[in-house]
Design a protein around this motif. Structure first.
Motif, PDB file in Angstrom:
ATOM      1  N   ASP A   1      25.179  33.538  34.650  1.00 13.67           N
ATOM      2  CA  ASP A   1      26.238  34.471  34.244  1.00 13.67           C
ATOM      3  C   ASP A   1      27.360  33.736  33.519  1.00 13.67           C
ATOM      4  OD1 ASP A   1      26.399  33.507  37.025  1.00 13.67           O
ATOM      5  OD2 ASP A   1      28.317  34.542  37.114  1.00 13.67           O
ATOM      6  N   GLU A   2      27.709  32.520  33.984  1.00 15.54           N
ATOM      7  CA  GLU A   2      28.750  31.747  33.284  1.00 15.54           C
ATOM      8  C   GLU A   2      28.253  31.345  31.887  1.00 15.54           C
ATOM      9  OE1 GLU A   2      28.124  31.382  36.539  1.00 15.54           O
ATOM     10  OE2 GLU A   2      30.082  31.880  37.405  1.00 15.54           O
TER      11      GLU A   2
ATOM     12  N   ALA B   1      32.703  34.761  41.007  1.00 14.03           N
ATOM     13  CA  ALA B   1      31.406  34.083  41.034  1.00 14.03           C
ATOM     14  C   ALA B   1      30.384  34.748  40.125  1.00 14.03           C
ATOM     15  CB  ALA B   1      30.875  34.043  42.454  1.00 14.03           C
ATOM     16  N   ASP B   2      30.639  35.967  39.723  1.00 13.59           N
ATOM     17  CA  ASP B   2      29.675  36.688  38.892  1.00 13.59           C
ATOM     18  C   ASP B   2      30.385  37.277  37.675  1.00 13.59           C
ATOM     19  OD1 ASP B   2      27.691  38.059  37.683  1.00 13.59           O
ATOM     20  OD2 ASP B   2      27.263  39.417  39.349  1.00 13.59           O
TER      21      ASP B   2
ATOM     22  N   LYS C   1      24.948  30.027  41.117  1.00 12.12           N
ATOM     23  CA  LYS C   1      24.237  30.747  40.047  1.00 12.12           C
ATOM     24  C   LYS C   1      25.066  30.679  38.777  1.00 12.12           C
ATOM     25  CE  LYS C   1      22.405  34.538  40.030  1.00 12.12           C
ATOM     26  NZ  LYS C   1      22.763  35.961  39.954  1.00 12.12           N
ATOM     27  N   LEU C   2      24.540  30.032  37.760  1.00  9.42           N
ATOM     28  CA  LEU C   2      25.362  29.792  36.568  1.00  9.42           C
ATOM     29  C   LEU C   2      24.872  30.524  35.322  1.00  9.42           C
ATOM     30  CD1 LEU C   2      26.102  25.982  37.063  1.00  9.42           C
ATOM     31  CD2 LEU C   2      27.435  27.968  37.816  1.00  9.42           C
TER      32      LEU C   2
ATOM     33  N   ASP D   1      29.751  27.953  43.348  1.00  7.59           N
ATOM     34  CA  ASP D   1      28.923  29.017  42.786  1.00  7.59           C
ATOM     35  C   ASP D   1      27.590  28.373  42.417  1.00  7.59           C
ATOM     36  OD1 ASP D   1      27.785  31.103  41.421  1.00  7.59           O
ATOM     37  OD2 ASP D   1      29.306  31.187  39.840  1.00  7.59           O
TER      38      ASP D   1
HETATM   39 CA    CA Z   1      27.995  32.658  38.723  1.00  6.08          CA
END
Ligand code: CA
Ligand code: 9MR
Length: 555
Positions: free
Chosen positions: A326-327, A361-362, A323-324, A321
């Motif tokens: 969101d985490e 992932a999101d 794009k972090l 993933d």
């Molecule tokens: Ca993510």
């Protein structure tokens, strides 16, 4: 093959609760065509009317029209009849989803790693223990001064991810969260349900016993020396199609990642909250979970961009993933609700974006739905308004899509991803969150419709849950179901569902998908991991929805 003998009338094969909205979908009939609903016992017509104008659903390329059967409230078994064609019989009755909800949760018991399943709990699906994971090698990608490459750690238990026997922290994150969210939202539903698992009757709700099986493993995936979290525990290559006790490949923990640290932080913060009231049964556990969450968060602050990069000698699932934000937002939200510390709300603010339907992932939406669920913890009404509007805004947008669709579904062509069945249910999850905040019945009705989709009201006429429905997947990509010599698959497991990208074709010679149209691109074949595998993150919204609909509808 359901594609050839599927009826042209599609309906939820488990039926409906008396108080629920009810719809069927008819393909290929003109506007104004008469329909009747017939009661099975005496053949009497209990409802009739005319079909609305059909419209072509881009996802299936076929014209379809939804029929409103909401007026059917008397318990019974019915069929919808259109131009001499009859639908499957469907019940209207209390409790029609009880067995489904229990089976979907029991699916996690059947996925337990590192333990034998006894006949008393697993029936004919009993099996010997495999993958003990008490001696797991530190892969070179995960080496540190205190745990050099080749050193050995212990991380037993947890759930097998899917049809394969590996264990992945990122996917465990959203899975365990969704199960614990089901508990948080519907404790009365889950409190006394007995699944027949080894812990049943121990004074802890079975949902929390089952989730603990995985949380315990997740805790072991954190390096006690620095708080970092290994991305996965895995073989170098997928096991052959054998039972767990016949799989003997060496196991490794592979690379720490920021995503794994943040997903673990989020889930442990939530779990600390959830297991806190059970301190008598789990002494000290909530405090341990809180400490794990805080340490993982600190590790992620110090290592904010360690993406997972699959080492050259590792070929199992990546759950990579890039794009972090969101985490970060999700972990911050969970830690804020747990601790009340302003710094976490500030971190949420830095990373938050408008929510989308959650997936492994999101996970950004989970930040918003957690804050909404615990909005009493927010500093003021302006915060509360903002959080509630973010969730209801997304839910409302999904409902608007559903209302404009001939199938009354929020699913668009681009939603038919790998695991589309779960995409439909996660859309439903968002709708339920919206309903809980507004009480707007249209949101609950739309959520019911998403569940209907998975249970047979789809253009394949298949209920995607093994063992629950009239036409269900028989040949799932799931090593125990393939290797156990039993015809029936392990029950209660959600097939991934249509996926027009068909990524498995390169490995699956002779697999002939019936179509590459988004909603039709599914095949009940053991090799089809891109359309007919099962996975823990897909079963979780099934558990959530199978409990949510009756818990909210029967009021
Ligand atoms: Ca993510
Ligand atoms: O669900 C995952 C999907 O979103 C990805 O596109 C796909 C390919 O990377 O992987 C899926 O997850 C699989 C995982 O990598 C390994 N175990 C089985 C999972 C379900 O197919």
């Amino acid at each position: 093959a359901p594609s050839t003998d599927a009826p042209a009338i599609f309906v939820n094969q488990l039926g409906f609760l008396p108080e629920a909205t009810k719809a069927a979908v008819v393909e290929g009939a003109a506007a104004g065509t008469r329909f009747e609903v017939v009661r099975e016992t005496d053949g009497s017509v209990v409802l009739e009317g005319e079909l609305p104008a059909p419209a072509t659903w881009p996802a299936s390329g076929r014209p379809a029209a939804a029929v409103d059967l909401g007026a059917l409230r008397a318990p019974g078994r019915y069929r919808l009849r259109v131009q001499g064609r009859e639908s499957d019989p469907f019940p209207v009755a209390a409790g029609v989803y009880d067995a489904l909800a229990d089976a979907a949760l029991k699916g996690y018991y059947f996925s337990r790693s590192g333990t034998a399943l006894a006949p008393a709990h697993a029936g004919r699906h009993a099996r010997a223990a495999g993958h003990p994971d008490t001696e797991v090698e530190v892969h070179p990608s995960a080496a540190s001064a205190t745990r050099p490459a080749g050193s050995v750690i212990s991380a037993p238990g947890g759930w097998y991810d899917a049809g394969d026997y590996n264990k992945y922290v990122v996917n465990s994150g959203i899975t365990t969260h969704t199960l614990l969210a089901a508990w948080e939202d519907f404790p009365e539903w889950f409190r006394d349900r007995e699944l027949g698992i080894p812990e049943s009757g121990n004074g802890v709700p079975d949902l929390l016993d089952e989730a603990w099986w995985n949380l315990r493993w997740m805790l072991a995936m954190q390096d006690p020396h620095d708080g970092g979290v290994y991305h996965k525990l895995t073989n170098l290559r997928f096991d052959p199609i054998v039972m767990p006790d016949q799989a003997h490949e060496r196991r490794y923990v592979v690379q720490k990642s920021t995503a794994a640290a943040l997903d673990l932080a989020a889930v442990m913060a939530q779990a600390a909250r959830v297991y806190g009231p059970f301190d008598a049964q789990f002494p000290g556990l909530a405090a341990r979970m809180r400490a794990a969450a805080e340490r993982a968060w600190e590790w992620a602050q110090a290592h904010p961009d360690v993406l997972y990069r699959q080492p050259a000698d590792v070929f199992t699932g990546a759950y990579g993933d890039a794009k972090l934000d969101d985490e970060f937002a999700w972990a911050a939200a969970e830690l804020f609700v747990l601790t009340g510390e302003a710094r976490y709300l500030q971190a949420f603010e830095r990373h938050a974006a408008p929510p989308g339907v959650p997936s492994w992932a999101d996970v950004g939406a989970l930040a918003w739905t957690t804050l909404a669920r615990h909005r009493a913890r927010l500093p003021d009404d302006a915060w509360r308004t903002r959080v509630v509007e973010a969730v209801t805004g997304l839910a409302g947008a999904l409902v608007a899509r559903a209302q404009a669709s001939p199938w009354r579904l929020a699913m668009q062509s681009e939603d038919f991803v790998w695991g589309s069945s779960a995409q439909a249910l996660n859309q439903g999850f968002v709708m339920v969150q919206g309903y809980r905040l507004t009480g707007d019945r249209a949101l609950l009705d739309a959520a019911q419709s998403q569940l209907d989709y998975v249970l047979g009201r789809n253009p394949l006429g298949v209920s995607f849950v093994t063992g629950h429905g009239l036409r269900t997947p028989r040949n799932i990509h799931h090593r125990p179901s393939q290797a156990d010599g039993i015809d029936d698959p392990v029950p209660g497991l959600l097939s991934g569902g249509p996926n027009p990208r068909q990524q498995d074709l390169r490995d699956c010679e002779g697999v002939a998908y019936p179509s590459s149209l988004p909603a039709l691109s599914w095949i009940d074949h053991e090799c089809s991991y891109a359309s007919n595998e099962v996975a823990i993150n897909w079963n979780a919204p099934l558990v959530y929805m199978a409990a949510a609909i009756p818990a909210l509808t029967a009021r």
